[in-house]
Design a protein around this motif. Structure first.
Motif: not given
Length: 79
Positions: A17-18, A24-30, A52-62
């Protein structure tokens, strides 16, 4: 012994969760890097920030998927 397993699962759930929150924070910044205009930004920068933003969102979902899976496993062990 079972208490150790339960504690490990709870710790892994918190970690996932952390990680999800940080990603998610990194994705929104990007994403802000793609939206906010600034001098010297070209199309390549927008593509890199967007990807990078979309990749971060994908990893967030994972990460949240893994946390949900471990929560279900924890409930199965406790019951």
């Amino acid at each position: 012994m079972e208490s150790k397993v339960l504690q490990d699962l709870k710790q892994k759930i918190q970690d996932y969760q952390h990680y999800g929150i940080v990603l998610l924070g990194l994705s929104s910044f990007m994403y802000l890097g793609t939206v906010i205009p600034f001098a010297g930004k070209d199309v390549t920068d927008e593509i890199v920030c967007g990807t990078t933003s979309l990749t971060g969102l994908g990893f967030t979902a994972l990460m949240y998927y893994q946390a949900k899976r471990l929560k279900k496993q924890l409930q199965d062990i406790e019951s």
